[in-house]
Design an enzyme around this catalytic site. Structure first.
Site, PDB file in Angstrom:
ATOM      1  N   ALA A 150     -12.387 -21.647   5.358  1.00 49.36           N
ATOM      2  CA  ALA A 150     -11.331 -21.283   5.341  1.00 49.36           C
ATOM      3  C   ALA A 150     -11.293 -21.481   6.472  1.00 49.36           C
ATOM      4  O   ALA A 150      -9.769 -21.746   7.708  1.00 49.36           O
ATOM      5  CB  ALA A 150     -11.347 -19.097   5.371  1.00 49.36           C
ATOM      6  N   CYS A 165     -14.057 -14.677  -1.937  1.00 52.98           N
ATOM      7  CA  CYS A 165     -13.409 -12.901  -2.511  1.00 52.98           C
ATOM      8  C   CYS A 165     -13.274 -13.000  -3.769  1.00 52.98           C
ATOM      9  O   CYS A 165     -13.065 -11.937  -4.053  1.00 52.98           O
ATOM     10  CB  CYS A 165     -12.485 -12.604  -1.451  1.00 52.98           C
ATOM     11  SG  CYS A 165     -12.699 -12.175   0.333  1.00 52.98           S
ATOM     12  N   ARG A 183       1.327  14.496   8.488  1.00 58.41           N
ATOM     13  CA  ARG A 183       1.408  16.493   8.399  1.00 58.41           C
ATOM     14  C   ARG A 183       0.066  16.724   9.225  1.00 58.41           C
ATOM     15  O   ARG A 183       0.927  17.579  10.134  1.00 58.41           O
ATOM     16  CB  ARG A 183       2.639  16.897   7.920  1.00 58.41           C
ATOM     17  CG  ARG A 183       3.196  18.217   8.189  1.00 58.41           C
ATOM     18  CD  ARG A 183       4.405  18.523   7.445  1.00 58.41           C
ATOM     19  NE  ARG A 183       3.393  18.403   5.713  1.00 58.41           N
ATOM     20  CZ  ARG A 183       3.787  18.415   4.662  1.00 58.41           C
ATOM     21  NH1 ARG A 183       5.508  18.671   4.424  1.00 58.41           N
ATOM     22  NH2 ARG A 183       3.228  18.370   3.547  1.00 58.41           N
TER      23      ARG A 183
END
Length: 459
Positions: free
Chosen positions: A13, A47, A447
């Site tokens: 990569a 992966c 919240r």
């Protein structure tokens, strides 16, 4: 004017992203690029190996995004099955060893060090026995898959309960094998807080996978033919095994760099700046072998993920090609699954937040991935960490069933942009019963975290 020479060590990569980006900006007449890869192929998804082993991915070639020949057609001299065994910074050469046993020196003007990572192997008796497998390269995956296809394996012991270990556990479990995961930590995937780790452990056991926790291994027992037959732990437990798989994670492959005098950072990875330059002149580095800056803690960390490797390689290649790019750091976002169990995290865990000196509140909620009355709604647990007083989101963790884990991306985006839980609470998230409850679990957790911040402020 003679063309400059760029040598890349590592053809996956980071290395090939760097080479491709440099080639995109400079022609062969301006820049000659040589890339060394010790394996058979380039630019593959490590992966994806567990899913190839499980059979979810049918063919090895599906994991290869760009073959050596495709890179060669792009003007990159890719040399596979060739290992770099030495770097001479003063002479600006690398020593290459090819598959025929020959060695030669290759000169460079600039060097990209992208060697990746290597599996962690505990120093215990029997670790190098036949029947003990690592899972790092396509060759590793092919060997393990062939062994599982042989029909000789019924019982598998996986050493390590992190992401890799659990993904291999799934690969073996879906094949109908008897699977045990042994780990020295009290909960699997130790990057998660213990309360979330407890939910993960409970769910993994419910899938029929045996978990042996808080027990380091002390020996891999071998039979008369030198093949692994059992794993022994520190409590005296003996776990019979037809096959042992190492899933303890990886460490940066920095041996060549250290010997050459390329400076390392405090994390053990190669020290680089924001443009991916090392402290050695004309040497760049990217991928699993380098350290990155954690945007919340400020620590130097090594994070072995293909996402970062591709981005870092791209940055190095743009700069080598005459452009300007920087890598802004990481926040520790990760996700995995075991059968239908999904887990994800981003930002800091409680342990990491403590180490970084933050004061924080936590909030955990249980909800569903869809409207509770809609068919297919699955449970999801979501935990948030928010800084006291400011309410800035510091971390998030998710464990749940189908369609749970990718909600982590909303929270990763929030952390990246330094949002507070009050802002997250007001986000305009998509709603329809097949996709979420009217109050999405992200909003419910925000919240609750906001309430915790408010309650702490008024103490």
């Amino acid at each position: 004017m003679a063309a400059q020479r760029l040598v890349v060590i590592g053809g996956d990569a980071a290395g090939m992203s760097a080479a491709s980006q440099a080639r995109k900006r400079r022609t062969s007449d301006e820049l000659q690029i040589v890339a060394f890869e010790r394996g058979r192929t380039t630019s593959y998804s490590a992966c994806g190996i567990p899913y190839w082993i499980s059979g979810a991915v049918q063919a090895e070639q599906q994991l290869v995004s760009r073959s050596p020949e495709q890179h060669r057609q792009n003007g990159i001299d890719v040399r596979t099955c060739t290992e770099v065994v030495g770097i001479d910074l003063a002479a600006r050469t690398v020593r290459a060893h090819d598959q025929d046993g020959g060695e030669y020196d290759e000169p460079f003007d600039d060097l990209v060090y992208a060697t990746g990572s290597i599996p962690i192997r505990p120093q215990v008796p029997g670790i190098d026995a036949a029947g003990v497998y690592g899972v790092q390269t396509l060759d590793d995956g092919g060997a393990l898959r062939s062994e599982l296809d042989s029909g000789r394996v019924e019982t598998v012991v996986i050493v390590g309960g992190g992401y890799i270990g659990l993904e291999i556990a799934e690969a073996c479990q879906v094949r109908g094998l008897d699977v045990t995961v042994v780990d020295r930590s009290p909960t699997p995937v130790s990057m998660f807080d213990p309360d979330i780790g407890g939910f993960i452990a409970e769910a993994v056991r419910a899938l029929g996978i045996t978990l042996v926790l808080s027990e380091p291994i002390t020996e891999i027992e071998t039979g008369p033919h030198g093949r692994a037959v059992a794993v022994h732990t520190g409590t005296g437990r003996r776990l019979p095994a037809d096959l042992v798989v190492l899933g303890l994670g990886v460490r940066p492959d920095i041996d060549l760099a250290r010997k050459a005098g390329i400076p390392l950072g405090p994390s053990g990875g190669i020290a680089v700046d924001h443009r991916m330059r090392t402290r050695a002149e004309h040497v760049w580095a990217a991928g699993d072998c380098v350290e990155s800056v954690h945007r919340l803690s400020g620590d130097r960390v090594v994070v072995a993920l293909g996402t970062h490797a591709n981005k870092q390689g791209r940055v190095a290649g743009i700069n080598l090609g005459g452009g300007y790019a920087t890598f802004p750091g990481v926040i520790g976002t990760a996700v995995t699954k075991v059968c239908d169990l999904e887990v994800a995290r981003t930002g800091l865990s409680e342990r990491e937040a403590d180490a970084a000196g933050y004061r924080y509140v936590t909030a955990a909620v249980d909800s569903t991935t869809r409207a509770g009355y809609f068919p297919g709604a699955q449970p999801i647990r979501l935990k948030l960490l928010a800084e006291k007083r400011t309410g800035q989101l510091l971390g998030a963790q998710i464990v749940g069933r189908k369609d749970a884990a990718k909600r982590i991306d909303v929270l990763a985006t929030a952390i990246w942009n330094e949002m507070g839980v009050d802002e997250i609470l007001s986000l305009d998230l998509a709603y329809a019963p097949p996709f979420a409850p009217v109050w999405d679990p992200v909003l419910i957790a925000a919240r609750k975290a906001f309430d915790a911040v408010e309650a702490d402020t008024h103490r």
